[in-house]
Design a protein around this motif. Structure first.
Motif, PDB file in Angstrom:
ATOM      1  N   PRO A  63       0.813  -1.213   0.000  1.00 46.29           N
ATOM      2  CA  PRO A  63       0.000   0.000   0.000  1.00 46.29           C
ATOM      3  C   PRO A  63       0.852   1.270   0.000  1.00 46.29           C
ATOM      4  O   PRO A  63       2.020   1.231   0.362  1.00 46.29           O
ATOM      5  CB  PRO A  63      -0.799  -0.119   1.298  1.00 46.29           C
ATOM      6  N   VAL A  64       0.269   2.350  -0.406  1.00 42.56           N
ATOM      7  CA  VAL A  64       0.863   3.696  -0.396  1.00 42.56           C
ATOM      8  C   VAL A  64       2.228   3.690  -1.077  1.00 42.56           C
ATOM      9  O   VAL A  64       3.252   3.913  -0.457  1.00 42.56           O
ATOM     10  CB  VAL A  64       0.979   4.264   1.047  1.00 42.56           C
ATOM     11  N   ARG A  65       2.228   3.435  -2.371  1.00 42.80           N
ATOM     12  CA  ARG A  65       3.472   3.414  -3.143  1.00 42.80           C
ATOM     13  C   ARG A  65       3.803   4.812  -3.658  1.00 42.80           C
ATOM     14  O   ARG A  65       2.931   5.568  -4.039  1.00 42.80           O
ATOM     15  CB  ARG A  65       3.345   2.440  -4.320  1.00 42.80           C
ATOM     16  N   ASP A  66       5.099   5.114  -3.687  1.00 43.54           N
ATOM     17  CA  ASP A  66       5.535   6.400  -4.221  1.00 43.54           C
ATOM     18  C   ASP A  66       5.825   6.266  -5.716  1.00 43.54           C
ATOM     19  O   ASP A  66       5.567   5.224  -6.319  1.00 43.54           O
ATOM     20  CB  ASP A  66       6.738   6.943  -3.440  1.00 43.54           C
ATOM     21  N   GLN A  67       6.399   7.300  -6.324  1.00 45.08           N
ATOM     22  CA  GLN A  67       6.649   7.301  -7.770  1.00 45.08           C
ATOM     23  C   GLN A  67       7.703   6.268  -8.171  1.00 45.08           C
ATOM     24  O   GLN A  67       7.814   5.923  -9.333  1.00 45.08           O
ATOM     25  CB  GLN A  67       7.039   8.704  -8.266  1.00 45.08           C
ATOM     26  N   ASN A  68       8.469   5.744  -7.223  1.00 45.46           N
ATOM     27  CA  ASN A  68       9.462   4.700  -7.508  1.00 45.46           C
ATOM     28  C   ASN A  68       8.925   3.308  -7.206  1.00 45.46           C
ATOM     29  O   ASN A  68       9.680   2.349  -7.153  1.00 45.46           O
ATOM     30  CB  ASN A  68      10.741   4.942  -6.700  1.00 45.46           C
ATOM     31  N   PHE A  69       7.636   3.227  -6.964  1.00 45.05           N
ATOM     32  CA  PHE A  69       6.942   1.975  -6.660  1.00 45.05           C
ATOM     33  C   PHE A  69       7.416   1.354  -5.352  1.00 45.05           C
ATOM     34  O   PHE A  69       7.390   0.141  -5.178  1.00 45.05           O
ATOM     35  CB  PHE A  69       7.056   0.981  -7.829  1.00 45.05           C
ATOM     36  N   GLU A  70       7.884   2.197  -4.432  1.00 35.75           N
ATOM     37  CA  GLU A  70       8.294   1.738  -3.104  1.00 35.75           C
ATOM     38  C   GLU A  70       7.132   1.972  -2.154  1.00 35.75           C
ATOM     39  O   GLU A  70       6.616   3.084  -2.060  1.00 35.75           O
ATOM     40  CB  GLU A  70       9.534   2.489  -2.640  1.00 35.75           C
ATOM     41  N   SER A  71       6.732   0.942  -1.448  1.00 34.85           N
ATOM     42  CA  SER A  71       5.627   1.058  -0.511  1.00 34.85           C
ATOM     43  C   SER A  71       6.109   1.711   0.768  1.00 34.85           C
ATOM     44  O   SER A  71       7.004   1.203   1.438  1.00 34.85           O
ATOM     45  CB  SER A  71       5.037  -0.318  -0.197  1.00 34.85           C
ATOM     46  N   ARG A  72       5.513   2.821   1.117  1.00 35.03           N
ATOM     47  CA  ARG A  72       5.888   3.500   2.360  1.00 35.03           C
ATOM     48  C   ARG A  72       5.515   2.663   3.572  1.00 35.03           C
ATOM     49  O   ARG A  72       6.012   2.873   4.661  1.00 35.03           O
ATOM     50  CB  ARG A  72       5.229   4.865   2.399  1.00 35.03           C
ATOM     51  N   PHE A  73       4.635   1.700   3.363  1.00 37.01           N
ATOM     52  CA  PHE A  73       4.225   0.769   4.400  1.00 37.01           C
ATOM     53  C   PHE A  73       5.451   0.010   4.929  1.00 37.01           C
ATOM     54  O   PHE A  73       5.537  -0.309   6.099  1.00 37.01           O
ATOM     55  CB  PHE A  73       3.202  -0.192   3.788  1.00 37.01           C
ATOM     56  N   LYS A 100       9.215  -3.651  -2.659  1.00 32.78           N
ATOM     57  CA  LYS A 100      10.450  -3.364  -3.373  1.00 32.78           C
ATOM     58  C   LYS A 100      11.115  -2.170  -2.702  1.00 32.78           C
ATOM     59  O   LYS A 100      10.441  -1.213  -2.318  1.00 32.78           O
ATOM     60  CB  LYS A 100      10.083  -3.046  -4.827  1.00 32.78           C
ATOM     61  N   HIS A 101      12.396  -2.269  -2.478  1.00 34.18           N
ATOM     62  CA  HIS A 101      13.142  -1.124  -1.965  1.00 34.18           C
ATOM     63  C   HIS A 101      14.633  -1.401  -2.155  1.00 34.18           C
ATOM     64  O   HIS A 101      15.109  -2.468  -1.779  1.00 34.18           O
ATOM     65  CB  HIS A 101      12.857  -0.888  -0.481  1.00 34.18           C
ATOM     66  N   PRO A 102      15.379  -0.441  -2.733  1.00 32.93           N
ATOM     67  CA  PRO A 102      16.810  -0.673  -2.951  1.00 32.93           C
ATOM     68  C   PRO A 102      17.590  -1.000  -1.681  1.00 32.93           C
ATOM     69  O   PRO A 102      18.479  -1.839  -1.713  1.00 32.93           O
ATOM     70  CB  PRO A 102      17.299   0.643  -3.573  1.00 32.93           C
ATOM     71  N   ILE A 103      17.251  -0.365  -0.543  1.00 33.93           N
ATOM     72  CA  ILE A 103      18.050  -0.649   0.652  1.00 33.93           C
ATOM     73  C   ILE A 103      17.796  -2.032   1.217  1.00 33.93           C
ATOM     74  O   ILE A 103      18.573  -2.516   2.033  1.00 33.93           O
ATOM     75  CB  ILE A 103      17.896   0.426   1.746  1.00 33.93           C
ATOM     76  N   ALA A 104      16.743  -2.704   0.757  1.00 37.46           N
ATOM     77  CA  ALA A 104      16.549  -4.101   1.164  1.00 37.46           C
ATOM     78  C   ALA A 104      17.747  -4.937   0.714  1.00 37.46           C
ATOM     79  O   ALA A 104      18.060  -5.962   1.325  1.00 37.46           O
ATOM     80  CB  ALA A 104      15.247  -4.642   0.590  1.00 37.46           C
ATOM     81  N   SER A 105      18.454  -4.472  -0.328  1.00 35.08           N
ATOM     82  CA  SER A 105      19.665  -5.145  -0.805  1.00 35.08           C
ATOM     83  C   SER A 105      20.709  -5.240   0.298  1.00 35.08           C
ATOM     84  O   SER A 105      21.478  -6.201   0.351  1.00 35.08           O
ATOM     85  CB  SER A 105      20.284  -4.373  -1.977  1.00 35.08           C
TER      86      SER A 105
END
Length: 191
Positions: free
Chosen positions: A33-43, A105-110
């Motif tokens: 839910p609540v995705r930003d323009q980079n398709f990252e969920s703020r959730f 999805k989130h780059p820092i999950a890497s």
């Protein structure tokens, strides 16, 4: 649907993670839910950024991460983080009961794969792109202001990092992913 598929998409900024997340979302995997323009969920973003900060790192200075594996302090924080991600996935699943699969999805999950690997039934999809192409994409990208209500949520700006710094940062993310390649379930090469 107790045993629905759960995925996390990892990869460096500008590597194609947003396009891949959007593709999965359009094909039935709810990407939060609540995705930003980079398709990252703020959730999920707040927890990822908070835990990364707890470890002493930020998205643009990840080399300062200190895990101190085995210490009570680290193990307690890791358990809290893993439990928190589990809770988020359970809430996400509860509100998306019509979906067979959920994810984020989130780059820092890497940078947090050792911890995320402890999350039950979470499949990791890595998007890989040549580091030189990523840096070129970052340079071409126009700077933008990004307002956020969450700590650590700031986008890349071509004025905030030098080309050399961007390349070193990209290499660090790729090296981290390579060190944790045994934790990745699927690797997608983006050209």
């Amino acid at each position: 649907m107790k045993n629905r598929t759960r995925v996390v998409i990892v990869g460096m900024h500008r590597s194609g993670t947003s396009a891949f997340a959007e593709l999965l979302h359009k094909n039935g995997i709810d990407m939060g839910p609540v995705r930003d323009q980079n398709f990252e969920s703020r959730f999920y973003s707040w927890d990822l950024n908070y835990y990364l900060g707890f470890l002493g790192g930020t998205w643009d200075v990840p080399s300062s991460l200190e895990r101190n594996v085995g210490t009570l302090h680290y193990e307690t924080a890791k358990r809290f983080f893993v439990d928190r991600v589990e809770q988020r996935l359970a809430m996400h699943s509860k509100f998306r009961i019509y979906k067979r699969a959920i994810g984020f999805k989130h780059p820092i999950a890497s940078l947090l794969l050792p911890e995320l690997s402890q999350v039950e039934n979470l499949k990791v999809i890595e998007i890989h792109r040549d580091p030189e192409e990523i840096v070129s994409s970052l340079i071409r990208r126009k700077p933008r202001k990004k307002l956020s209500f969450f700590p650590g949520q700031y986008g890349f700006s071509q004025h905030s990092l030098s080309e050399e710094r961007m390349f070193r940062l990209t290499e660090f993310y790729h090296d981290t992913l390579n060190q944790n390649k045994n934790l990745v379930d699927l690797k997608v090469h983006y050209n």
